[in-house]
Design a protein around this motif. Sequence first.
Motif, mmCIF file in Angstrom:
data_model
loop_
_atom_site.group_PDB
_atom_site.id
_atom_site.type_symbol
_atom_site.label_atom_id
_atom_site.label_comp_id
_atom_site.label_asym_id
_atom_site.label_seq_id
_atom_site.Cartn_x
_atom_site.Cartn_y
_atom_site.Cartn_z
ATOM 1 N N HIS A 19 0.857 -1.194 0.000
ATOM 2 C CA HIS A 19 0.000 0.000 0.000
ATOM 3 C C HIS A 19 0.893 1.245 0.000
ATOM 4 C CE1 HIS A 19 0.668 1.179 4.192
ATOM 5 N NE2 HIS A 19 0.523 -0.086 4.542
ATOM 6 N N THR A 20 0.258 2.402 -0.186
ATOM 7 C CA THR A 20 1.029 3.632 -0.416
ATOM 8 C C THR A 20 1.071 4.566 0.793
ATOM 9 O OG1 THR A 20 -0.984 4.613 -1.328
ATOM 10 C CG2 THR A 20 0.542 3.631 -2.889
ATOM 11 N N ILE A 21 0.536 4.147 1.930
ATOM 12 C CA ILE A 21 0.484 5.056 3.083
ATOM 13 C C ILE A 21 1.858 5.149 3.742
ATOM 14 C CG2 ILE A 21 -0.544 5.506 5.343
ATOM 15 C CD1 ILE A 21 -3.062 4.106 4.396
ATOM 16 N N SER A 22 2.306 6.394 3.919
ATOM 17 C CA SER A 22 3.592 6.641 4.581
ATOM 18 C C SER A 22 3.347 7.524 5.801
ATOM 19 C CB SER A 22 4.541 7.345 3.617
ATOM 20 O OG SER A 22 5.652 7.867 4.310
ATOM 21 N N ARG A 23 4.114 7.286 6.863
ATOM 22 C CA ARG A 23 3.957 8.108 8.072
ATOM 23 C C ARG A 23 4.249 9.578 7.819
ATOM 24 N NH1 ARG A 23 7.636 5.363 12.404
ATOM 25 N NH2 ARG A 23 8.694 4.751 10.475
ATOM 26 N N LYS A 24 5.064 9.860 6.811
ATOM 27 C CA LYS A 24 5.382 11.279 6.549
ATOM 28 C C LYS A 24 4.153 12.053 6.066
ATOM 29 C CE LYS A 24 7.137 11.219 1.762
ATOM 30 N NZ LYS A 24 6.559 9.943 1.356
ATOM 31 N N ASP A 25 3.128 11.340 5.596
ATOM 32 C CA ASP A 25 1.903 11.998 5.137
ATOM 33 C C ASP A 25 0.836 12.069 6.221
ATOM 34 O OD1 ASP A 25 2.916 12.331 2.522
ATOM 35 O OD2 ASP A 25 2.405 10.249 2.036
ATOM 36 N N ILE A 26 1.155 11.563 7.405
ATOM 37 C CA ILE A 26 0.199 11.547 8.515
ATOM 38 C C ILE A 26 0.544 12.672 9.485
ATOM 39 C CG2 ILE A 26 -0.694 10.191 10.466
ATOM 40 C CD1 ILE A 26 -0.001 7.664 8.850
ATOM 41 N N SER A 27 -0.465 13.327 10.003
ATOM 42 C CA SER A 27 -0.253 14.406 10.968
ATOM 43 C C SER A 27 0.622 13.929 12.127
ATOM 44 C CB SER A 27 -1.607 14.867 11.518
ATOM 45 O OG SER A 27 -1.462 15.475 12.772
ATOM 46 N N PRO A 28 1.684 14.679 12.450
ATOM 47 C CA PRO A 28 2.534 14.305 13.600
ATOM 48 C C PRO A 28 1.733 14.198 14.896
ATOM 49 C CG PRO A 28 3.589 16.019 12.298
ATOM 50 C CD PRO A 28 2.194 15.868 11.754
ATOM 51 N N ASN A 29 0.695 15.036 15.029
ATOM 52 C CA ASN A 29 -0.124 14.973 16.245
ATOM 53 C C ASN A 29 -0.936 13.688 16.299
ATOM 54 O OD1 ASN A 29 0.721 17.506 17.261
ATOM 55 N ND2 ASN A 29 -0.667 18.539 15.836
ATOM 56 N N ALA A 30 -1.431 13.227 15.152
ATOM 57 C CA ALA A 30 -2.147 11.951 15.121
ATOM 58 C C ALA A 30 -1.199 10.812 15.506
ATOM 59 C CB ALA A 30 -2.745 11.716 13.737
ATOM 60 N N LEU A 31 0.030 10.876 15.001
ATOM 61 C CA LEU A 31 1.007 9.851 15.357
ATOM 62 C C LEU A 31 1.305 9.876 16.858
ATOM 63 C CD1 LEU A 31 3.477 10.201 12.333
ATOM 64 C CD2 LEU A 31 1.923 8.291 12.791
ATOM 65 N N ARG A 32 1.378 11.087 17.427
ATOM 66 C CA ARG A 32 1.600 11.213 18.875
ATOM 67 C C ARG A 32 0.509 10.490 19.657
ATOM 68 N NH1 ARG A 32 2.668 16.834 18.146
ATOM 69 N NH2 ARG A 32 4.898 16.968 17.932
ATOM 70 N N VAL A 33 -0.735 10.706 19.246
ATOM 71 C CA VAL A 33 -1.868 10.065 19.929
ATOM 72 C C VAL A 33 -1.782 8.550 19.791
ATOM 73 C CG1 VAL A 33 -4.388 9.795 19.902
ATOM 74 C CG2 VAL A 33 -3.383 12.078 19.691
ATOM 75 N N LEU A 34 -1.500 8.077 18.582
ATOM 76 C CA LEU A 34 -1.413 6.630 18.346
ATOM 77 C C LEU A 34 -0.322 5.982 19.200
ATOM 78 C CD1 LEU A 34 -1.764 6.683 14.448
ATOM 79 C CD2 LEU A 34 -3.388 5.652 16.045
ATOM 80 N N TYR A 35 0.855 6.599 19.237
ATOM 81 C CA TYR A 35 1.962 6.006 19.980
ATOM 82 C C TYR A 35 1.724 6.050 21.483
ATOM 83 C CZ TYR A 35 4.895 5.327 15.867
ATOM 84 O OH TYR A 35 5.397 4.877 14.674
ATOM 85 N N ARG A 36 1.143 7.138 21.973
ATOM 86 C CA ARG A 36 0.926 7.225 23.427
ATOM 87 C C ARG A 36 -0.111 6.198 23.886
ATOM 88 N NH1 ARG A 36 -0.018 12.805 26.593
ATOM 89 N NH2 ARG A 36 1.905 13.270 25.436
ATOM 90 N N LEU A 37 -1.174 6.039 23.094
ATOM 91 C CA LEU A 37 -2.187 5.044 23.453
ATOM 92 C C LEU A 37 -1.582 3.638 23.397
ATOM 93 C CD1 LEU A 37 -5.342 6.484 21.656
ATOM 94 C CD2 LEU A 37 -5.011 6.276 24.121
ATOM 95 N N ARG A 38 -0.776 3.378 22.383
ATOM 96 C CA ARG A 38 -0.139 2.052 22.283
ATOM 97 C C ARG A 38 0.789 1.809 23.467
ATOM 98 N NH1 ARG A 38 4.665 0.677 18.234
ATOM 99 N NH2 ARG A 38 5.656 1.953 19.863
ATOM 100 N N ASP A 39 1.570 2.832 23.816
ATOM 101 C CA ASP A 39 2.521 2.675 24.924
ATOM 102 C C ASP A 39 1.818 2.496 26.260
ATOM 103 O OD1 ASP A 39 4.481 2.944 23.038
ATOM 104 O OD2 ASP A 39 4.994 5.023 23.539
ATOM 105 N N ALA A 40 0.558 2.957 26.335
ATOM 106 C CA ALA A 40 -0.218 2.787 27.570
ATOM 107 C C ALA A 40 -0.952 1.438 27.583
ATOM 108 C CB ALA A 40 -1.228 3.921 27.711
ATOM 109 N N GLY A 41 -0.731 0.638 26.546
ATOM 110 C CA GLY A 41 -1.301 -0.703 26.536
ATOM 111 C C GLY A 41 -2.618 -0.842 25.779
#
Length: 448
Positions: free
Chosen positions: A21-43
């Motif tokens: 697929h063609t989705i790259s993290r560079k095209d995703i809002s950094p703030n959305a990535l922040r939310v995704l990673y923090r929720l993942r890190d919290a389990g």
Amino acid sequence: MHGTATITPSTALRTIPRDQHTISRKDISPNALRVLYRLRDAGFQAYLVGGAVRDLLVGGHPKDFDVATDATPEQVRQQFRNCRLIGRRFRLAHVVFGREIIEVATFRANVDDGSGDREMDNGRLVRDNVYGTVEDDAVRRDFTANALYYAIDDFSVRDYVGGFEDTMARRLKLIGDPEQRYREDPVRMLRAVRLAAKLNFEIDADTAAPIAPLAPLLAEAAPARLFEEILKLFLSGHSVASFEGLERFGLLKVLFPETAAALASNRSGALRRMVLAGLAGTDQRVANDEPVSPAFLFALLLWPAYCRALMGLQAQGVHAEEAQRRAADRVTLHQLNTVALPRRFSLPMQEIWLLQTRFGNRQRKRVMRLLSHPRFRAAFDFLVLRLAASPEHAEDVAFWREAQTQSGEELAVALGVAPAADAIIDEDAPPSKRRRRRRRRSTAASPE
């Protein structure tokens, strides 16, 4: 079971790995990535979901990034100090980063667990806060293309309902039984047209089939919600395709009944040409990142209805100026039965219409007064649009286009009169307190 929202399409998980697929993290809002990673890190499980995933797959540039998670809204709030919870009918967490809001929704189940957090009314979903799994969440979304989940663990796309294949085929397909889904929420019919227009997708045959028969259900939707949906349809840069979709599926005559009737009775097609020309201009303004006034948009969409009402009143012998005011009021009042058009838009809309008759007047004082009118520019732009319907306005357009560039003395010469000694006083003076009859002959009623 009729009247409930139980939908049981197959939910076989298909995982599309990063190299397919063609989705790259560079095209995703950094703030959305922040939310995704923090929720993942919290389990918690957390995915980018919906329109952003769909748009990225077809080469679009999403403005909004939504997250779906198994964390409850309260648990999301515990993770982010910059979080607020909103909504009763559909409880959500908004994580605020300056002007950007990342919307975080908890996976919804598709059953009523008896808690009262899922409520139906005559087949319509009016409350939905029963939480479930990601599989549950996927099948209760509206279109397959909106039920794709991007995972930050391995950068894959998770597809439970065939949405990846539909997106790649540029096909818009409802999840579950289309008639039932439209009855749950009739506004989905407008969403189908809007998304097809925006994405240049074809609406799947089974998804399209019930729209025309069920179109009258839209009349039961909240007028305020329909107003918001109309703005989305026409101010997102794809208004021509949206208008044509509304026509094709029988939705225009529900949203704008008097306009639809006027277009149907206008044999020359001139009024439709004007509407489409105006919408094409709207799309161009959106593409250029220029503002578009809802008042101007509604002036355009309801102009056919206004022309028809005006001609009817004049045929009854109503004086031209009185007929114009009554036609404007009548069309506005009738439209309010369907769409909640706020007065801050309906009043300037009426002014745009009523100023049209004044463009044929060449009296110096009236020319100066019209040029200084706060709604002049919008009314002139509207006059230019009327050229798409009838060339009879070409002379007026040429005169007023030139008039905007001329000094008072140059304008006086163009009008064939000597500049008055009190020209400056006249130009700045407020209109007389006693209302004058403006014109003897109306041009706004021309059947264009």
